[in-house]
Scaffold this motif. Structure first.
Motif, PDB file in Angstrom:
ATOM      1  N   ALA A   1       0.824  -1.205   0.000  1.00  0.00           N
ATOM      2  CA  ALA A   1       0.000   0.000   0.000  1.00  0.00           C
ATOM      3  C   ALA A   1       0.865   1.263   0.000  1.00  0.00           C
ATOM      4  CB  ALA A   1      -0.935  -0.011   1.211  1.00  0.00           C
ATOM      5  N   VAL A   2       1.943   1.243   0.765  1.00  0.00           N
ATOM      6  CA  VAL A   2       2.864   2.388   0.759  1.00  0.00           C
ATOM      7  C   VAL A   2       3.449   2.590  -0.637  1.00  0.00           C
ATOM      8  CG1 VAL A   2       5.041   3.270   1.664  1.00  0.00           C
ATOM      9  CG2 VAL A   2       3.406   2.197   3.215  1.00  0.00           C
ATOM     10  N   GLY A   3       3.826   1.487  -1.280  1.00  0.00           N
ATOM     11  CA  GLY A   3       4.353   1.575  -2.630  1.00  0.00           C
ATOM     12  C   GLY A   3       3.336   2.133  -3.605  1.00  0.00           C
ATOM     13  N   ARG A   4       2.054   1.729  -3.451  1.00  0.00           N
ATOM     14  CA  ARG A   4       1.010   2.267  -4.332  1.00  0.00           C
ATOM     15  C   ARG A   4       0.823   3.764  -4.099  1.00  0.00           C
ATOM     16  NH1 ARG A   4       0.761   0.592  -8.668  1.00  0.00           N
ATOM     17  NH2 ARG A   4      -0.975   2.044  -8.900  1.00  0.00           N
ATOM     18  N   TYR A   5       0.910   4.195  -2.859  1.00  0.00           N
ATOM     19  CA  TYR A   5       0.813   5.627  -2.567  1.00  0.00           C
ATOM     20  C   TYR A   5       1.911   6.400  -3.288  1.00  0.00           C
ATOM     21  CZ  TYR A   5       1.365   9.931   0.185  1.00  0.00           C
ATOM     22  OH  TYR A   5       1.518  11.235   0.572  1.00  0.00           O
ATOM     23  N   GLN A   6       3.131   5.907  -3.238  1.00  0.00           N
ATOM     24  CA  GLN A   6       4.248   6.578  -3.896  1.00  0.00           C
ATOM     25  C   GLN A   6       4.108   6.544  -5.419  1.00  0.00           C
ATOM     26  OE1 GLN A   6       7.226   4.527  -0.803  1.00  0.00           O
ATOM     27  NE2 GLN A   6       8.294   5.752  -2.301  1.00  0.00           N
ATOM     28  N   THR A   7       3.462   5.521  -5.929  1.00  0.00           N
ATOM     29  CA  THR A   7       3.298   5.398  -7.373  1.00  0.00           C
ATOM     30  C   THR A   7       2.151   6.266  -7.888  1.00  0.00           C
ATOM     31  OG1 THR A   7       4.129   3.126  -7.320  1.00  0.00           O
ATOM     32  CG2 THR A   7       2.887   3.777  -9.264  1.00  0.00           C
ATOM     33  N   GLU A   8       1.053   6.326  -7.142  1.00  0.00           N
ATOM     34  CA  GLU A   8      -0.142   7.018  -7.629  1.00  0.00           C
ATOM     35  C   GLU A   8      -0.146   8.508  -7.327  1.00  0.00           C
ATOM     36  OE1 GLU A   8      -3.831   5.165  -6.572  1.00  0.00           O
ATOM     37  OE2 GLU A   8      -3.028   3.131  -6.782  1.00  0.00           O
ATOM     38  N   ASP A   9       0.419   8.909  -6.206  1.00  0.00           N
ATOM     39  CA  ASP A   9       0.347  10.321  -5.822  1.00  0.00           C
ATOM     40  C   ASP A   9       1.272  11.160  -6.692  1.00  0.00           C
ATOM     41  OD1 ASP A   9       0.856  12.858  -4.290  1.00  0.00           O
ATOM     42  OD2 ASP A   9      -0.537  11.901  -2.898  1.00  0.00           O
ATOM     43  N   GLN A  10       0.702  12.170  -7.354  1.00  0.00           N
ATOM     44  CA  GLN A  10       1.460  12.990  -8.297  1.00  0.00           C
ATOM     45  C   GLN A  10       2.607  13.749  -7.644  1.00  0.00           C
ATOM     46  OE1 GLN A  10       0.600  11.657 -11.256  1.00  0.00           O
ATOM     47  NE2 GLN A  10       0.416  13.672 -12.185  1.00  0.00           N
ATOM     48  N   SER A  11       2.518  13.987  -6.343  1.00  0.00           N
ATOM     49  CA  SER A  11       3.567  14.763  -5.687  1.00  0.00           C
ATOM     50  C   SER A  11       4.908  14.038  -5.687  1.00  0.00           C
ATOM     51  CB  SER A  11       3.164  15.095  -4.249  1.00  0.00           C
ATOM     52  OG  SER A  11       3.022  13.920  -3.460  1.00  0.00           O
ATOM     53  N   PHE A  12       4.910  12.730  -5.918  1.00  0.00           N
ATOM     54  CA  PHE A  12       6.169  11.979  -5.979  1.00  0.00           C
ATOM     55  C   PHE A  12       6.819  12.060  -7.362  1.00  0.00           C
ATOM     56  CE2 PHE A  12       4.150  10.014  -2.303  1.00  0.00           C
ATOM     57  CZ  PHE A  12       5.218   9.853  -1.432  1.00  0.00           C
ATOM     58  N   HIS A  13       6.102  12.533  -8.352  1.00  0.00           N
ATOM     59  CA  HIS A  13       6.643  12.703  -9.703  1.00  0.00           C
ATOM     60  C   HIS A  13       5.816  13.751 -10.432  1.00  0.00           C
ATOM     61  CE1 HIS A  13       4.646   8.694  -9.122  1.00  0.00           C
ATOM     62  NE2 HIS A  13       3.684   9.353  -9.757  1.00  0.00           N
ATOM     63  N   ALA A  14       5.946  14.989  -9.971  1.00  0.00           N
ATOM     64  CA  ALA A  14       5.070  16.060 -10.449  1.00  0.00           C
ATOM     65  C   ALA A  14       5.410  16.528 -11.863  1.00  0.00           C
ATOM     66  CB  ALA A  14       5.134  17.248  -9.485  1.00  0.00           C
ATOM     67  N   PHE A  15       6.687  16.559 -12.214  1.00  0.00           N
ATOM     68  CA  PHE A  15       7.130  17.076 -13.512  1.00  0.00           C
ATOM     69  C   PHE A  15       6.567  18.481 -13.760  1.00  0.00           C
ATOM     70  CE2 PHE A  15       7.309  12.404 -14.254  1.00  0.00           C
ATOM     71  CZ  PHE A  15       8.659  12.299 -14.543  1.00  0.00           C
ATOM     72  N   THR A  16       6.707  19.350 -12.766  1.00  0.00           N
ATOM     73  CA  THR A  16       6.219  20.729 -12.898  1.00  0.00           C
ATOM     74  C   THR A  16       7.362  21.731 -12.763  1.00  0.00           C
ATOM     75  OG1 THR A  16       5.682  20.755 -10.530  1.00  0.00           O
ATOM     76  CG2 THR A  16       3.893  20.193 -12.060  1.00  0.00           C
ATOM     77  N   SER A  17       8.537  21.366 -13.227  1.00  0.00           N
ATOM     78  CA  SER A  17       9.683  22.275 -13.144  1.00  0.00           C
ATOM     79  C   SER A  17       9.671  23.247 -14.318  1.00  0.00           C
ATOM     80  CB  SER A  17      10.994  21.485 -13.146  1.00  0.00           C
ATOM     81  OG  SER A  17      11.236  20.931 -14.435  1.00  0.00           O
ATOM     82  N   LYS A  18      10.436  24.295 -14.204  1.00  0.00           N
ATOM     83  CA  LYS A  18      10.585  25.248 -15.311  1.00  0.00           C
ATOM     84  C   LYS A  18      11.148  24.545 -16.529  1.00  0.00           C
ATOM     85  CE  LYS A  18      12.613  29.751 -16.480  1.00  0.00           C
ATOM     86  NZ  LYS A  18      13.456  30.880 -16.003  1.00  0.00           N
ATOM     87  N   TYR A  19      12.062  23.597 -16.307  1.00  0.00           N
ATOM     88  CA  TYR A  19      12.654  22.876 -17.439  1.00  0.00           C
ATOM     89  C   TYR A  19      11.600  22.048 -18.169  1.00  0.00           C
ATOM     90  CZ  TYR A  19      15.757  19.824 -20.119  1.00  0.00           C
ATOM     91  OH  TYR A  19      16.380  19.132 -21.137  1.00  0.00           O
ATOM     92  N   ASP A  20      10.671  21.429 -17.442  1.00  0.00           N
ATOM     93  CA  ASP A  20       9.596  20.678 -18.093  1.00  0.00           C
ATOM     94  C   ASP A  20       8.779  21.592 -18.996  1.00  0.00           C
ATOM     95  OD1 ASP A  20       9.896  17.993 -16.934  1.00  0.00           O
ATOM     96  OD2 ASP A  20       9.383  18.955 -15.048  1.00  0.00           O
ATOM     97  N   TYR A  21       8.444  22.761 -18.470  1.00  0.00           N
ATOM     98  CA  TYR A  21       7.645  23.691 -19.267  1.00  0.00           C
ATOM     99  C   TYR A  21       8.457  24.261 -20.424  1.00  0.00           C
ATOM    100  CZ  TYR A  21       4.195  23.269 -15.564  1.00  0.00           C
ATOM    101  OH  TYR A  21       3.275  22.766 -14.664  1.00  0.00           O
ATOM    102  N   TRP A  22       9.757  24.429 -20.226  1.00  0.00           N
ATOM    103  CA  TRP A  22      10.601  24.861 -21.345  1.00  0.00           C
ATOM    104  C   TRP A  22      10.610  23.795 -22.436  1.00  0.00           C
ATOM    105  CZ3 TRP A  22      15.150  22.823 -23.462  1.00  0.00           C
ATOM    106  CH2 TRP A  22      15.805  23.644 -24.389  1.00  0.00           C
ATOM    107  N   LEU A  23      10.723  22.531 -22.048  1.00  0.00           N
ATOM    108  CA  LEU A  23      10.683  21.456 -23.037  1.00  0.00           C
ATOM    109  C   LEU A  23       9.404  21.512 -23.853  1.00  0.00           C
ATOM    110  CD1 LEU A  23      12.066  18.398 -20.999  1.00  0.00           C
ATOM    111  CD2 LEU A  23      13.173  19.501 -22.944  1.00  0.00           C
ATOM    112  N   GLU A  24       8.321  21.924 -23.209  1.00  0.00           N
ATOM    113  CA  GLU A  24       7.030  21.984 -23.883  1.00  0.00           C
ATOM    114  C   GLU A  24       6.782  23.316 -24.577  1.00  0.00           C
ATOM    115  OE1 GLU A  24       4.089  19.091 -21.471  1.00  0.00           O
ATOM    116  OE2 GLU A  24       4.711  20.853 -20.348  1.00  0.00           O
ATOM    117  N   GLY A  25       7.752  24.231 -24.503  1.00  0.00           N
ATOM    118  CA  GLY A  25       7.581  25.529 -25.142  1.00  0.00           C
ATOM    119  C   GLY A  25       6.725  26.498 -24.364  1.00  0.00           C
ATOM    120  N   LYS A  26       6.546  26.247 -23.054  1.00  0.00           N
ATOM    121  CA  LYS A  26       5.681  27.103 -22.237  1.00  0.00           C
ATOM    122  C   LYS A  26       6.454  28.021 -21.303  1.00  0.00           C
ATOM    123  CE  LYS A  26       2.053  23.547 -22.199  1.00  0.00           C
ATOM    124  NZ  LYS A  26       1.255  22.621 -21.336  1.00  0.00           N
ATOM    125  N   ALA A  27       7.772  27.951 -21.333  1.00  0.00           N
ATOM    126  CA  ALA A  27       8.610  28.796 -20.468  1.00  0.00           C
ATOM    127  C   ALA A  27       9.893  29.129 -21.217  1.00  0.00           C
ATOM    128  CB  ALA A  27       8.922  28.086 -19.153  1.00  0.00           C
TER     129      ALA A  27
END
Length: 483
Positions: free
Chosen positions: A268-294
């Motif tokens: 269950a702990v492993g599922r929490y780490q897998t499902e919760d977006q906060s463990f892999h948010a991908f909301t960095s400036k570099y992510d948005y730069w890759l997408e042309g949004k920053a």
């Protein structure tokens, strides 16, 4: 009297030999001004067009646009994990993750060393954390971040093994790999030879293959949550306020099977780490730069170029910076193991014993690879996402800021006296946190470690500042327009 700017320029002599029209210096200046204005206007138009239609830009024009605007001339669509409500199992795992009653002290949970507000790493700058039944036992390594582990493969040796249901004999693989030359790791280029090194796995030494197995480790560790037996853990789980959720999800009979109860709890702990977006948010400036949004600043863009430069920082040789072919965002690690030779940290209590050495893959905390001494001193390459938020660095927490880390990479070989202490005779104690017989395991082939003593370092101080500026763009939580 004529104005100086009206002085005649040499006449143009056409083919017939007759003088052409006389051009004044003022006219020439007007021509130059209008030409420059035209060039600037053209660049503005090109840049504006590139921002609206970046995918239509030729490579050469794209590079110019990138330099001028900081925009990515070739944006991509990133395939982030699906954002969905947590399953019942993951919600149970979240309660377990924050439950302090599962520790011997009654005051420590998973979240104690993996703070959500600090990218699931410690919230302090201690080189190791305190734990144990009375919270007075020092650990041996700084807890790594739990973020971006959802794509981590099981531990293996050699080239990518792919998905397999056949158990892997690590000793046999290690023996097979012993005679294979290590591949040189170069940023943004495929290795010239098979990378016959350890890869995958969890913890600094890769001794756990799944998040489920990793989660149970601290519960039983005497210097962490310090439960003496699995029965102790099971008994505490039976006393939790969420026991009914166990019964609803796994059946009422689970209360009569302690080992299954613990196994499902850690699942269950492993599922929490897998499902919760906060463990892999991908909301960095570099992510948005890759997408042309920053847009990256000049310093950030230069830092990225140095990060990817195989002859300079060469960071991307281990900390992969490019999205996968199918659009998966980069996690900034190749998940392989390296012996870097970082200096010994005297602040770790275990290091007061001069005979104690933490040698990573070959011990002391995993015992299945102790005879594979070619891997002594190797530790897992961590993700660099959220690296600017960390308070300690490397497996022994010897450094406390990114400037110290970059100086280590830059000066370890060229000026080791600035990195390592000296012994009583004044000799520099290079690689002083690894027994001498394993010094040959330390990487001296990959840039910037390919420099020799006295050579010019690979990076200038300004280069290092720009690389740090780029690494700060890897922190999650950036607010991009339209995100």
């Amino acid at each position: 009297m004529n104005h100086p700017s009206d002085a005649l320029l040499p006449p143009h002599l056409p083919a017939g030999g007759e003088p052409g029209p006389v051009i004044t210096r003022r006219a020439w200046l007007r021509l130059l001004v209008w030409s420059a204005a035209g060039i600037v206007l053209a660049l503005v138009v090109v840049c504006a067009y590139a921002l609206v239609y970046p995918e239509r830009m030729p490579p050469a024009v794209g590079s110019i646009v990138e330099e001028i605007t900081g925009a990515n001339p070739n944006p991509v669509h990133l395939m982030r994990p699906q954002d969905a409500p947590l399953s019942a199992v993951a919600l149970l795992g979240k309660q377990i993750f924050y439950d302090q009653t599962l520790s011997a002290s009654g005051t420590q949970s998973c979240a104690s060393c993996h703070s959500a507000q600090h990218s699931y790493a410690p919230d302090n700058a201690f080189p190791v954390q305190l734990g144990g039944a009375h919270m007075n036992q020092a650990g041996y390594r700084p807890p790594p971040s739990l973020t971006y582990l959802y794509r981590q493969a099981p531990f293996s040796i050699g080239p990518d093994q792919g998905d397999t249901d056949v158990p892997v004999d690590m000793t046999q693989l290690a023996s097979q790999a012993a005679g294979v030359q290590r591949a040189q790791k170069t940023a943004l280029a495929a290795p010239a030879a098979p990378a016959m090194v350890p890869q995958g796995g969890l913890f600094w030494d890769g001794r756990a293959d799944t998040l489920q197995i990793q989660a149970i480790g601290p519960l039983m560790n005497p210097v962490e949550m310090a439960n003496a037996t699995q029965e102790d853990v099971a008994r505490k789980l039976l006393q939790t306020k969420y026991l009914d959720q166990f019964k609803q999800i796994f059946g009422a009979g689970i209360v009569n099977n302690p080992s299954l109860l613990i196994s499902e709890a850690m699942f269950a702990v492993g599922r929490y780490q897998t499902e919760d977006q906060s463990f892999h948010a991908f909301t960095s400036k570099y992510d948005y730069w890759l997408e042309g949004k920053a847009r990256l600043t000049h310093a950030e863009l230069h830092g990225l170029q140095l990060f990817n430069d195989k002859d300079k920082a060469n960071c991307a040789g281990c900390h992969l910076s490019q999205p996968s072919k199918d659009g998966l965002p980069p996690v900034f690690t190749d998940t392989q193991y390296e012996a870097l030779g970082v200096p010994r940290n005297p602040a770790i209590p275990a290091n007061k014993d001069p005979k104690f050495f933490d040698m990573g893959v070959c011990g002391p905390f995993r015992d299945d690879m102790t005879k594979e001494t070619q891997y002594c001193g190797m530790f897992l390459t961590p993700t660099l996402r959220n690296v600017a938020e960390r308070k300690v660095f490397f497996h022994n927490g010897v450094y406390h800021d990114l400037k110290q880390v970059m100086d280590f990479y830059n000066l370890r070989n060229t000026a080791p006296e600035k990195i390592y202490p000296r012994d009583a005779s004044g000799k520099v104690q290079k690689y002083n946190d690894l027994p001498a017989q394993y010094h040959a395991n330390v990487d001296v082939a990959d840039a910037p470690f390919d420099r020799k003593f006295g050579d010019q370092p690979a990076m200038t101080d300004q280069d290092i500042q720009d690389i740090i500026a780029f690494m700060k763009t890897l922190s999650d939580g950036y607010k991009a327009a339209g995100s």
